[in-house]
Design a protein around this motif. Structure first.
Motif, PDB file in Angstrom:
ATOM      1  N   LEU A 117     -46.030  18.063 -80.206  1.00  0.00           N
ATOM      2  CA  LEU A 117     -46.435  18.723 -81.443  1.00  0.00           C
ATOM      3  C   LEU A 117     -45.500  19.895 -81.739  1.00  0.00           C
ATOM      4  CD1 LEU A 117     -50.342  18.895 -81.324  1.00  0.00           C
ATOM      5  CD2 LEU A 117     -48.933  17.634 -82.956  1.00  0.00           C
ATOM      6  N   PRO A 118     -45.251  20.181 -83.018  1.00  0.00           N
ATOM      7  CA  PRO A 118     -44.396  21.332 -83.343  1.00  0.00           C
ATOM      8  C   PRO A 118     -44.909  22.603 -82.674  1.00  0.00           C
ATOM      9  CG  PRO A 118     -44.810  20.026 -85.303  1.00  0.00           C
ATOM     10  CD  PRO A 118     -45.689  19.453 -84.229  1.00  0.00           C
ATOM     11  N   GLY A 119     -43.994  23.311 -82.024  1.00  0.00           N
ATOM     12  CA  GLY A 119     -44.353  24.541 -81.330  1.00  0.00           C
ATOM     13  C   GLY A 119     -44.644  24.362 -79.857  1.00  0.00           C
ATOM     14  N   SER A 120     -44.648  23.120 -79.372  1.00  0.00           N
ATOM     15  CA  SER A 120     -44.986  22.896 -77.961  1.00  0.00           C
ATOM     16  C   SER A 120     -43.851  23.264 -77.019  1.00  0.00           C
ATOM     17  CB  SER A 120     -45.361  21.431 -77.740  1.00  0.00           C
ATOM     18  OG  SER A 120     -44.213  20.600 -77.859  1.00  0.00           O
ATOM     19  N   GLY A 121     -42.620  23.163 -77.487  1.00  0.00           N
ATOM     20  CA  GLY A 121     -41.474  23.412 -76.608  1.00  0.00           C
ATOM     21  C   GLY A 121     -41.054  22.197 -75.814  1.00  0.00           C
ATOM     22  N   MET A 122     -41.883  21.149 -75.789  1.00  0.00           N
ATOM     23  CA  MET A 122     -41.555  19.982 -74.982  1.00  0.00           C
ATOM     24  C   MET A 122     -40.320  19.238 -75.475  1.00  0.00           C
ATOM     25  SD  MET A 122     -42.251  18.405 -72.236  1.00  0.00           S
ATOM     26  CE  MET A 122     -43.883  19.018 -71.810  1.00  0.00           C
ATOM     27  N   PRO A 123     -40.124  19.038 -76.789  1.00  0.00           N
ATOM     28  CA  PRO A 123     -38.890  18.362 -77.214  1.00  0.00           C
ATOM     29  C   PRO A 123     -37.629  19.061 -76.711  1.00  0.00           C
ATOM     30  CG  PRO A 123     -40.445  18.400 -79.023  1.00  0.00           C
ATOM     31  CD  PRO A 123     -41.025  19.274 -77.941  1.00  0.00           C
ATOM     32  N   ASP A 124     -37.625  20.393 -76.710  1.00  0.00           N
ATOM     33  CA  ASP A 124     -36.454  21.119 -76.205  1.00  0.00           C
ATOM     34  C   ASP A 124     -36.281  20.891 -74.712  1.00  0.00           C
ATOM     35  OD1 ASP A 124     -35.884  22.114 -78.703  1.00  0.00           O
ATOM     36  OD2 ASP A 124     -36.924  24.018 -78.383  1.00  0.00           O
ATOM     37  N   THR A 125     -37.391  20.904 -73.983  1.00  0.00           N
ATOM     38  CA  THR A 125     -37.317  20.672 -72.538  1.00  0.00           C
ATOM     39  C   THR A 125     -36.771  19.283 -72.244  1.00  0.00           C
ATOM     40  OG1 THR A 125     -39.188  22.164 -72.136  1.00  0.00           O
ATOM     41  CG2 THR A 125     -38.652  20.584 -70.404  1.00  0.00           C
ATOM     42  N   LEU A 126     -37.256  18.268 -72.945  1.00  0.00           N
ATOM     43  CA  LEU A 126     -36.784  16.904 -72.722  1.00  0.00           C
ATOM     44  C   LEU A 126     -35.316  16.756 -73.103  1.00  0.00           C
ATOM     45  CD1 LEU A 126     -39.873  14.887 -74.033  1.00  0.00           C
ATOM     46  CD2 LEU A 126     -39.153  15.184 -71.661  1.00  0.00           C
ATOM     47  N   ALA A 127     -34.902  17.449 -74.156  1.00  0.00           N
ATOM     48  CA  ALA A 127     -33.499  17.369 -74.580  1.00  0.00           C
ATOM     49  C   ALA A 127     -32.586  18.074 -73.584  1.00  0.00           C
ATOM     50  CB  ALA A 127     -33.343  17.975 -75.969  1.00  0.00           C
ATOM     51  N   ASN A 128     -32.996  19.249 -73.112  1.00  0.00           N
ATOM     52  CA  ASN A 128     -32.135  20.043 -72.230  1.00  0.00           C
ATOM     53  C   ASN A 128     -32.092  19.498 -70.812  1.00  0.00           C
ATOM     54  OD1 ASN A 128     -31.595  21.799 -74.358  1.00  0.00           O
ATOM     55  ND2 ASN A 128     -33.301  23.152 -73.842  1.00  0.00           N
ATOM     56  N   ARG A 129     -33.232  19.048 -70.310  1.00  0.00           N
ATOM     57  CA  ARG A 129     -33.295  18.613 -68.912  1.00  0.00           C
ATOM     58  C   ARG A 129     -32.968  17.128 -68.748  1.00  0.00           C
ATOM     59  NH1 ARG A 129     -32.889  16.915 -64.718  1.00  0.00           N
ATOM     60  NH2 ARG A 129     -34.093  17.189 -62.797  1.00  0.00           N
ATOM     61  N   TRP A 130     -33.460  16.299 -69.686  1.00  0.00           N
ATOM     62  CA  TRP A 130     -33.293  14.853 -69.525  1.00  0.00           C
ATOM     63  C   TRP A 130     -32.398  14.225 -70.585  1.00  0.00           C
ATOM     64  CZ3 TRP A 130     -37.827  17.234 -67.970  1.00  0.00           C
ATOM     65  CH2 TRP A 130     -38.224  16.986 -66.663  1.00  0.00           C
ATOM     66  N   GLY A 131     -31.923  15.015 -71.541  1.00  0.00           N
ATOM     67  CA  GLY A 131     -31.062  14.474 -72.574  1.00  0.00           C
ATOM     68  C   GLY A 131     -31.757  13.486 -73.479  1.00  0.00           C
ATOM     69  N   LEU A 132     -33.057  13.660 -73.671  1.00  0.00           N
ATOM     70  CA  LEU A 132     -33.846  12.720 -74.455  1.00  0.00           C
ATOM     71  C   LEU A 132     -34.195  13.295 -75.820  1.00  0.00           C
ATOM     72  CD1 LEU A 132     -36.413  11.363 -71.831  1.00  0.00           C
ATOM     73  CD2 LEU A 132     -34.626  10.044 -72.984  1.00  0.00           C
ATOM     74  N   GLY A 133     -34.074  12.469 -76.844  1.00  0.00           N
ATOM     75  CA  GLY A 133     -34.601  12.796 -78.152  1.00  0.00           C
ATOM     76  C   GLY A 133     -35.940  12.112 -78.336  1.00  0.00           C
ATOM     77  N   ASP A 134     -36.403  12.001 -79.565  1.00  0.00           N
ATOM     78  CA  ASP A 134     -37.668  11.294 -79.766  1.00  0.00           C
ATOM     79  C   ASP A 134     -37.406   9.787 -79.708  1.00  0.00           C
ATOM     80  OD1 ASP A 134     -37.604   9.974 -82.560  1.00  0.00           O
ATOM     81  OD2 ASP A 134     -36.948  12.027 -82.990  1.00  0.00           O
ATOM     82  N   PRO A 135     -38.424   8.994 -79.380  1.00  0.00           N
ATOM     83  CA  PRO A 135     -38.213   7.547 -79.198  1.00  0.00           C
ATOM     84  C   PRO A 135     -37.699   6.824 -80.434  1.00  0.00           C
ATOM     85  CG  PRO A 135     -40.273   8.226 -78.183  1.00  0.00           C
ATOM     86  CD  PRO A 135     -39.783   9.412 -78.965  1.00  0.00           C
ATOM     87  N   ASP A 136     -37.942   7.373 -81.636  1.00  0.00           N
ATOM     88  CA  ASP A 136     -37.454   6.705 -82.847  1.00  0.00           C
ATOM     89  C   ASP A 136     -35.942   6.833 -82.995  1.00  0.00           C
ATOM     90  OD1 ASP A 136     -39.987   5.919 -83.501  1.00  0.00           O
ATOM     91  OD2 ASP A 136     -40.346   7.543 -84.928  1.00  0.00           O
ATOM     92  N   THR A 137     -35.421   8.029 -82.723  1.00  0.00           N
ATOM     93  CA  THR A 137     -33.990   8.271 -82.907  1.00  0.00           C
ATOM     94  C   THR A 137     -33.177   8.061 -81.634  1.00  0.00           C
ATOM     95  OG1 THR A 137     -34.263  10.640 -82.451  1.00  0.00           O
ATOM     96  CG2 THR A 137     -34.477   9.932 -84.748  1.00  0.00           C
ATOM     97  N   ASP A 138     -33.841   7.996 -80.473  1.00  0.00           N
ATOM     98  CA  ASP A 138     -33.125   7.827 -79.210  1.00  0.00           C
ATOM     99  C   ASP A 138     -33.767   6.721 -78.367  1.00  0.00           C
ATOM    100  OD1 ASP A 138     -31.387   8.206 -77.094  1.00  0.00           O
ATOM    101  OD2 ASP A 138     -32.432   9.973 -76.310  1.00  0.00           O
ATOM    102  N   PRO A 139     -33.901   5.513 -78.922  1.00  0.00           N
ATOM    103  CA  PRO A 139     -34.530   4.433 -78.145  1.00  0.00           C
ATOM    104  C   PRO A 139     -33.738   4.071 -76.895  1.00  0.00           C
ATOM    105  CG  PRO A 139     -33.515   3.564 -80.145  1.00  0.00           C
ATOM    106  CD  PRO A 139     -33.480   5.059 -80.266  1.00  0.00           C
ATOM    107  N   GLU A 140     -32.407   4.184 -76.949  1.00  0.00           N
ATOM    108  CA  GLU A 140     -31.603   3.839 -75.772  1.00  0.00           C
ATOM    109  C   GLU A 140     -31.861   4.802 -74.622  1.00  0.00           C
ATOM    110  OE1 GLU A 140     -27.515   3.520 -76.754  1.00  0.00           O
ATOM    111  OE2 GLU A 140     -27.776   1.821 -78.124  1.00  0.00           O
ATOM    112  N   GLY A 141     -32.016   6.108 -74.954  1.00  0.00           N
ATOM    113  CA  GLY A 141     -32.303   7.081 -73.913  1.00  0.00           C
ATOM    114  C   GLY A 141     -33.621   6.789 -73.218  1.00  0.00           C
ATOM    115  N   TRP A 142     -34.631   6.433 -73.998  1.00  0.00           N
ATOM    116  CA  TRP A 142     -35.930   6.121 -73.403  1.00  0.00           C
ATOM    117  C   TRP A 142     -35.878   4.813 -72.630  1.00  0.00           C
ATOM    118  CZ3 TRP A 142     -39.982   9.245 -72.776  1.00  0.00           C
ATOM    119  CH2 TRP A 142     -39.968  10.445 -73.481  1.00  0.00           C
TER     120      TRP A 142
END
Length: 651
Positions: A520-545
């Protein structure tokens, strides 16, 4: 089969799962101001009572006089599931001390005096968070947050009116309360970027209060015979010492009254792992506490001269965290430390400054110690890149090689009763003829998580090859398992390699719906996943997932997999588990209610360890416990094996 029968028939009593779960731990070590007594807390898990009993004890620093003096109250746990510890504060006359304890659902300050019983000294409508003794020695200054009544009202309002789902709400937890505190279900909210959970109203600003306490402010000795440990410490003569980190370098600065500033830049003072300092009570020497990549700590004595510090001891205890106070206390001519190592359960020892000699003060695990025949052998090796690895091999004492092997990769701290989270029954496995290798997480900088997982698998593979070449293990019968990061490595290993005959996971794994449950916006989790695991959201980064999530290749996983997860994380593996079962894979999922990341209830710890022991013995050594109560599980596992593509292990 023959190998295991020989192990079971050994003359030495075997270490059981209950022995491991019931291991007593020592914390909160402090020395009285007169240097005569050491106080410490013992935690005693009980499977039969499903609770962790806490008790405060004292022992003479010369040994001999030992007694339990106070009940420590109900066990309290951190959001991750580690036992919260606290150190007591002695009265100046060394005839009593004060400590935090939860009794009847309230955290207060309790006081004990020699010749009497502990009594509640300070209670408050709110739980007391921390406390310290005022300079006058008669008042305690303490901090509180929201009152218990305010928290209860907030929980009732959320229950009655519904919970507004915002970034602080973990939708994978039960909304009516995802944790048990002193037998009561409580609601929690997320704080920070990685699953830190707190009670409702935890953001209430702290209020400072003070109260008079029962005790004495008159010391028996004009000079305190103990001193504090920290990064900035002050001696009795006002001399100061502090750890300075500047430009990536470490040094120790010392200011003594009437002397020019002194800077220590020799090796021990310049170590980036220098964790803490402490004055010898006479102010003539400084103790240096240097951490290793694990929990081991080298303690050195520096006499404030140009010479190198003298190494006193290497202790091996619990990992350092905000929930774990120091494992050692500083006395006039000695340290008193709670220590543990690979196959040595916790005990209390005195370490002399002059010689470094150890004296056993208390051994709360003496019966368990007498049962242990397994030896822990340090190992170190490198891979082609030059990356170094280290760990401990627990080698069976009652069987002949080559042994089946179980591997845990993460930390190898203190007594190796189960690895991180204490869920791999290492000593019972060794007593069953199965070797155990605990590997420390490799140190280094990594561009992404996949690089770190690949490095871990390379180190694990090299260790298996080395042990197999030496005839110590059978490379066809190797298992792996772990909790938290260790579980991520274990899952990566069975996805990328076919050399593992069984696996166990204790924690949630990455699935695409993990993102949508936490982003959810404001959770900080997207930044954590991007910085630590190099992951975006599943729609834009299906290969990463697809790379990181085992849901993408569940149909190709053939390693028998047992998952035993806490309820707080189990809903995060729903898709993975379902895909495994629909593909006919040899997998099982057990979920433990009311448990956080690390399971806290002894009855659950027992069930997890007992099932993991049976799982590894079944798949790695073709052994089935004849206990009639376990026949249902073996019937299921035999069905899994009947449809399993890997060759059945030879007896």
């Amino acid at each position: 089969m023959v190998m295991l029968a020989a192990a079971m028939a050994a003359a030495t009593p075997l270490v059981t799962v209950e022995d491991i779960v019931a291991t007593r731990d020592i914390s909160g070590v402090t020395i009285s101001p007169d240097g005569r007594w050491a106080a410490y807390r013992v935690s005693e898990p009980s499977v039969a009572e499903n609770r962790v009993a806490l008790g405060w004890h004292i022992v003479g620093v010369n040994g001999g006089d030992h007694r339990r003096v106070a009940d420590g109250g109900a066990a309290r746990f951190s959001f991750a599931g580690t036992l919260i510890e606290n150190a007591p504060i002695w009265d100046a006359d060394s005839k009593g001390f004060h400590f935090l304890a939860m009794q009847d659902g309230a955290v207060g300050v309790w006081s004990w005096r020699m010749g009497g019983k502990a009594r509640l000294a300070i209670s408050d409508p709110a739980d007391i968070v921390d406390f310290r003794m005022a300079d006058d020695g008669r008042r305690i200054i303490y901090h509180v947050g929201a009152t218990r009544a305010q928290i209860a009202a907030a929980e009732k309002r959320a229950y009655d009116e519904g919970v507004l789902v915002d970034p602080t709400v973990d939708v994978m937890q039960p909304f009516a309360g995802g944790a048990i505190v002193d037998g009561k279900r409580v609601m929690q909210r997320l704080r920070g970027g990685w699953f830190e959970r707190v009670r409702l109203l935890a953001d209430t600003p702290p209020t400072e209060k003070s109260a008079m306490v029962w005790g004495s402010a008159q010391p028996d000795s004009p000079v305190p015979q103990t001193s504090a440990i920290g990064q900035h410490v002050v001696a009795g003569d006002s001399a100061e010492a502090r750890i300075v980190r500047d430009g990536g370098k470490t040094r120790v600065d010392v200011l003594q009254p009437g002397h020019p500033p002194l800077e220590c830049a020799i090796a021990a003072c310049a170590s980036p792992r220098l964790r803490a300092l402490g004055w010898r009570p006479d102010g003539k020497a400084l103790l240096l506490f240097e951490a290793s990549p694990g929990s081991e700590e080298t303690i050195s004595l520096w006499r404030l001269n140009g010479e190198a510090p003298e190494r006193l001891a290497v202790t091996d205890g619990a990992p350092f965290s905000p929930f774990n106070p120091d494992r050692c206390a500083i006395g006039p001519a000695f340290l008193v430390c709670a220590e543990a190592s690979g196959v040595s359960p916790p005990r209390l020892v005195r370490v002399d400054y002059s010689s470094g000699a150890r004296k056993l003060l208390v051994d709360p695990n003496a019966d368990l110690r007498r049962k242990i025949a397994t030896k822990a052998t340090p190992m170190s090796w490198s891979i082609a890149s030059g990356q170094k690895f280290s760990g401990f091999l627990l080698r069976p004492a009652h069987a002949a090689p080559p042994f089946p092997l179980v591997i845990q990769y993460y930390h190898c701290d203190g007594f190796l009763k189960g690895g991180v989270g204490d869920e791999i029954p290492m000593l019972p496995l060794a007593d069953s003829g199965i070797a155990v290798l605990c590997i420390r997480k490799a140190q280094g900088k990594f561009s992404n998580a996949e690089e770190e997982y690949d490095l871990a698998l390379s180190g694990i593979s090299a260790a298996i090859d080395t042990l197999a070449a030496d005839g110590i293990v059978d490379p066809r019968h190797v298992g792996i398992g772990g909790l938290s990061f260790g579980s991520q490595v274990a899952l990566w290993a069975i996805r990328k390699s076919d050399r593992f005959a069984a696996a166990m996971l204790s924690s949630a794994q990455f699935e695409p719906h993990f993102y949508w449950a936490t982003a959810l916006p404001g959770s900080g989790m997207p930044d954590t996943l991007a910085n630590r695991w190099g992951l975006g959201d599943p729609d834009t980064d299906p290969e990463g997932w697809n790379r990181l999530s085992a849901t993408s290749d569940a149909a190709g996983l053939d390693t028998p997999l047992l998952m035993q997860l806490p309820e707080a994380e189990a809903r995060l593996v729903i898709e993975f588990h379902t895909r495994l079962k629909r593909a006919g894979k040899p997998a099982e999922l057990f979920v433990f209610a009311d448990e956080p990341h690390i399971k806290t209830q002894p009855v659950h710890q027992f069930a997890v360890n007992a099932r993991n022991l049976d799982w590894y013995r079944f798949w790695l050594a073709d052994f089935e416990d004849p206990n009639p109560q376990k026949q249902d599980r073996y019937a299921r596992w035999r069905e899994l094996r009947a449809g399993h593509p890997l060759q059945r292990p030879a007896p």
